[in-house]
Every structure is written in C-alpha cells, then in structure tokens.
Write a protein that holds these residues in place. Structure first.
Motif, PDB file in Angstrom:
ATOM      1  N   VAL A 151       0.858  -1.178   0.000  1.00  0.00           N
ATOM      2  CA  VAL A 151       0.000   0.000   0.000  1.00  0.00           C
ATOM      3  C   VAL A 151       0.899   1.234   0.000  1.00  0.00           C
ATOM      4  O   VAL A 151       1.927   1.276   0.662  1.00  0.00           O
ATOM      5  N   GLU A 152       0.527   2.239  -0.781  1.00  0.00           N
ATOM      6  CA  GLU A 152       1.316   3.465  -0.829  1.00  0.00           C
ATOM      7  C   GLU A 152       1.416   4.067   0.571  1.00  0.00           C
ATOM      8  O   GLU A 152       0.427   4.336   1.230  1.00  0.00           O
ATOM      9  N   ARG A 153       2.639   4.228   1.030  1.00  0.00           N
ATOM     10  CA  ARG A 153       2.847   4.788   2.352  1.00  0.00           C
ATOM     11  C   ARG A 153       4.148   5.589   2.366  1.00  0.00           C
ATOM     12  O   ARG A 153       5.023   5.394   1.512  1.00  0.00           O
ATOM     13  N   ALA A 154       4.248   6.512   3.323  1.00  0.00           N
ATOM     14  CA  ALA A 154       5.451   7.322   3.438  1.00  0.00           C
ATOM     15  C   ALA A 154       6.599   6.456   3.945  1.00  0.00           C
ATOM     16  O   ALA A 154       6.384   5.434   4.611  1.00  0.00           O
ATOM     17  N   ALA A 155       7.807   6.877   3.626  1.00  0.00           N
ATOM     18  CA  ALA A 155       8.981   6.157   4.117  1.00  0.00           C
ATOM     19  C   ALA A 155       9.069   6.295   5.635  1.00  0.00           C
ATOM     20  O   ALA A 155       8.559   7.264   6.210  1.00  0.00           O
ATOM     21  N   PRO A 156       9.687   5.334   6.318  1.00  0.00           N
ATOM     22  CA  PRO A 156       9.855   5.452   7.770  1.00  0.00           C
ATOM     23  C   PRO A 156      10.573   6.749   8.130  1.00  0.00           C
ATOM     24  O   PRO A 156      11.383   7.263   7.353  1.00  0.00           O
ATOM     25  N   GLU A 157      10.285   7.282   9.307  1.00  0.00           N
ATOM     26  CA  GLU A 157      10.889   8.545   9.734  1.00  0.00           C
ATOM     27  C   GLU A 157      12.408   8.450   9.820  1.00  0.00           C
ATOM     28  O   GLU A 157      13.123   9.391   9.481  1.00  0.00           O
ATOM     29  N   GLN A 158      12.905   7.309  10.295  1.00  0.00           N
ATOM     30  CA  GLN A 158      14.347   7.115  10.433  1.00  0.00           C
ATOM     31  C   GLN A 158      14.805   5.984   9.515  1.00  0.00           C
ATOM     32  O   GLN A 158      14.058   5.020   9.284  1.00  0.00           O
ATOM     33  N   LEU A 159      16.022   6.095   9.001  1.00  0.00           N
ATOM     34  CA  LEU A 159      16.551   5.074   8.107  1.00  0.00           C
ATOM     35  C   LEU A 159      16.756   3.758   8.841  1.00  0.00           C
ATOM     36  O   LEU A 159      17.354   3.719   9.925  1.00  0.00           O
ATOM     37  N   ILE A 160      16.280   2.687   8.243  1.00  0.00           N
ATOM     38  CA  ILE A 160      16.620   1.352   8.704  1.00  0.00           C
ATOM     39  C   ILE A 160      18.120   1.164   8.482  1.00  0.00           C
ATOM     40  O   ILE A 160      18.689   1.700   7.534  1.00  0.00           O
ATOM     41  N   GLU A 161      18.773   0.403   9.354  1.00  0.00           N
ATOM     42  CA  GLU A 161      20.211   0.159   9.197  1.00  0.00           C
ATOM     43  C   GLU A 161      20.441  -1.326   8.960  1.00  0.00           C
ATOM     44  O   GLU A 161      19.865  -2.174   9.649  1.00  0.00           O
ATOM     45  N   LEU A 162      21.288  -1.618   7.983  1.00  0.00           N
ATOM     46  CA  LEU A 162      21.580  -3.001   7.615  1.00  0.00           C
ATOM     47  C   LEU A 162      23.079  -3.211   7.519  1.00  0.00           C
ATOM     48  O   LEU A 162      23.772  -2.446   6.842  1.00  0.00           O
ATOM     49  N   TRP A 163      23.580  -4.256   8.183  1.00  0.00           N
ATOM     50  CA  TRP A 163      24.985  -4.622   8.118  1.00  0.00           C
ATOM     51  C   TRP A 163      25.127  -5.852   7.223  1.00  0.00           C
ATOM     52  O   TRP A 163      24.367  -6.821   7.356  1.00  0.00           O
ATOM     53  N   GLY A 164      26.082  -5.821   6.314  1.00  0.00           N
ATOM     54  CA  GLY A 164      26.317  -6.941   5.418  1.00  0.00           C
ATOM     55  C   GLY A 164      27.452  -6.616   4.468  1.00  0.00           C
ATOM     56  O   GLY A 164      28.255  -5.720   4.707  1.00  0.00           O
ATOM     57  N   PHE A 165      27.529  -7.344   3.368  1.00  0.00           N
ATOM     58  CA  PHE A 165      28.483  -7.033   2.298  1.00  0.00           C
ATOM     59  C   PHE A 165      27.922  -7.543   0.987  1.00  0.00           C
ATOM     60  O   PHE A 165      27.054  -8.433   0.977  1.00  0.00           O
ATOM     61  N   GLU A 166      28.371  -6.974  -0.103  1.00  0.00           N
ATOM     62  CA  GLU A 166      27.759  -7.221  -1.410  1.00  0.00           C
ATOM     63  C   GLU A 166      27.698  -8.703  -1.765  1.00  0.00           C
ATOM     64  O   GLU A 166      26.718  -9.184  -2.315  1.00  0.00           O
ATOM     65  N   GLY A 167      28.759  -9.459  -1.464  1.00  0.00           N
ATOM     66  CA  GLY A 167      28.813 -10.855  -1.879  1.00  0.00           C
ATOM     67  C   GLY A 167      28.058 -11.814  -0.984  1.00  0.00           C
ATOM     68  O   GLY A 167      28.008 -13.007  -1.283  1.00  0.00           O
ATOM     69  N   SER A 168      27.471 -11.336   0.100  1.00  0.00           N
ATOM     70  CA  SER A 168      26.743 -12.220   1.012  1.00  0.00           C
ATOM     71  C   SER A 168      25.383 -12.580   0.422  1.00  0.00           C
ATOM     72  O   SER A 168      24.538 -11.706   0.231  1.00  0.00           O
ATOM     73  N   PRO A 169      25.121 -13.856   0.138  1.00  0.00           N
ATOM     74  CA  PRO A 169      23.818 -14.232  -0.432  1.00  0.00           C
ATOM     75  C   PRO A 169      22.665 -13.957   0.526  1.00  0.00           C
ATOM     76  O   PRO A 169      21.561 -13.613   0.096  1.00  0.00           O
TER      77      PRO A 169
END
Length: 259
Positions: A151-169
C-alpha cells in the motif's frame, strides 16, 4: 522456510558468477564525513558494479531504492539529475552528482581509495555487463520491480540500518526485499578483512573464538553485534527492533512494511 532457502541458493549462484567480488575489503576505510547517497535497485547489474566497489573500499552509504514501477525515489532522481537512470550517486563531500557506473567507480577510488587511482580490474568494465546480468537472472530478477501488493505509504521517519556485504547471499535476499518495498536504509559494509574472516559466522576457516583485526572496521562492528559477527544484521530505530538471520528479517520487513 524452504522457499527462503531457494532464494539464498539463487543469491549464492549470483555471487559466484562475479568470481567472489564484493566479499573482501580494506580494514581501514576512508569514510566520508557526510554519508554517500546511492539511488539504485538491487537487480541492476550496473548498480551491482558500484556496490562491489563500495564493499572493496568498505564504505557505508545510504540507499534509496528505485525499483521499476517505484514512485518514491525515481521521480526524485529525475528532478535532481535530469534523467531517470541508475545508479545515481550524490556525494555531498565533493559536490558531485554522478550517473554512469564507471564514472562513479572512478570517483570512489579517487576520493576514498588509498592511492586515488582506480585499479585496472575496475577501470574498464564492458559496456554491457553480461556477467552481472547473468547474476541478476540467476537470482530470479529479485530487486528489480516494486512489490505491487504494498500500500502506498510514506517512508519510515528514520533510516533502517543493515549490516552486510555485497557478496553475502543472505544479505542479498534482504536487500532485494528492501528494494521491492522501496524502503530506504543505511548500509554498513562488513567486508572480510583477512583470511581469518572467511567462511560463515559458525564455520570460519580459523576455528575458535572470533577475534577481529585490531583497529580494523570489524572490531568496531563487533561492538554493535555482540560476541560475534554475523550478517545480515538489521536495526530498525522506528520500532526499536534488532534482528539477525535473513529469514527473520525478511518476515519482519514484510509484516511491518509490506501491508
């Protein structure tokens, strides 16, 4: 769960097509003062080139997903840069706004690499990214189109944070969902810094308790995660949620932002 494991296997096949790029990186990155902003989508082979270099340089950056059919950030890219093309990088530290993946890569090495020069293997990509495109297809073209069920909705007020690296499946599966839900996030690269880091969290080449390189970026990351490093790791400051395990993260994202 079985369906999720199939996605992980496809993401792993996608990673192997790139010959292991997007796994290793410098332990001592030159982080920009102001966050780099990357407008992209997970399934784009051109965007993948840039993300691989981001991991090599171990840079953190903000991601604004622009899947096909997306309505949040695609129009903004057209407004800012004059055309709807991806990847699109904004570097407020230098005042640059760049479209072409090769130009972005030169920019990253110039300002955030050790020598200021682009290594030969990253300096002349073919115009048509056949290998990366094959990786996208092997990954089921996930992270290309918007999830039409949201459903069309505004983005969360604060950025979600994600830890990882490009090659991680496992990380790739989560980023695909973030793209399809048009959820902006801050991506913290956790590149493998030396041979002792190789392998899954519980199956590293070096047995025993994990000890990161002294003074390296992973040593700082360990303070966030606890007694071991495992990716993906997600923190959602909007709901005070912290999660390991890609399947749990995907379920959380879909239940929280996918309805």
């Amino acid at each position: 769960m079985v369906h999720h494991q199939i996605k992980v296997i496809q993401a792993m096949a996608s990673m192997l097509t790139e010959g292991g790029r997007g796994v290793n990186g410098t332990a001592f990155p030159k982080q920009p003062e102001k966050a780099l902003k990357l407008y992209e989508f997970e399934g784009s082979p051109f965007c993948r080139r840039v993300r691989e270099v981001m991991t090599l340089l171990n840079l953190d950056y903000e991601v604004y997903p622009c899947p096909k059919g997306g309505t949040k950030y695609r129009p903004l890219v057209k407004q800012l840069g004059g055309k709807t093309q991806f990847p699109f990088l904004i570097d407020e530290n230098t005042g640059d706004q760049l479209y072409e993946s090769q130009q972005i890569i030169h920019h990253l090495f110039k300002h955030y690499g050790k020598s200021g020069k682009t290594p030969k293997k990253y300096a002349h990509f073919p115009k048509i990214p056949y290998v990366a495109l094959a990786g996208t297809l092997l990954n089921g073209a996930r992270g290309v189109w918007i999830n039409q069920k949201i459903v069309e909705r505004a983005a969360p007020e604060q950025l979600i944070e994600l830890w990882g690296f490009e090659g991680s499946p496992y990380t790739r599966v989560v980023r695909g969902v973030l793209t399809e839900l048009e959820l902006p996030f801050k991506f913290h690269n956790v590149a493998k810094e030396r041979w002792q880091d190789q392998g899954l969290a519980k199956l590293r080449l070096k047995p025993g308790k994990y000890v990161p390189l002294a003074g390296g970026k992973r040593e700082q990351v360990l303070k966030v995660m606890g007694d071991n490093i495992q990716v993906p790791f997600l923190i959602d400051p909007n709901t005070q949620t912290q999660l390991f395990e890609s399947a749990k993260i995907v379920k959380y994202l879909q239940q929280t932002y996918g309805k």
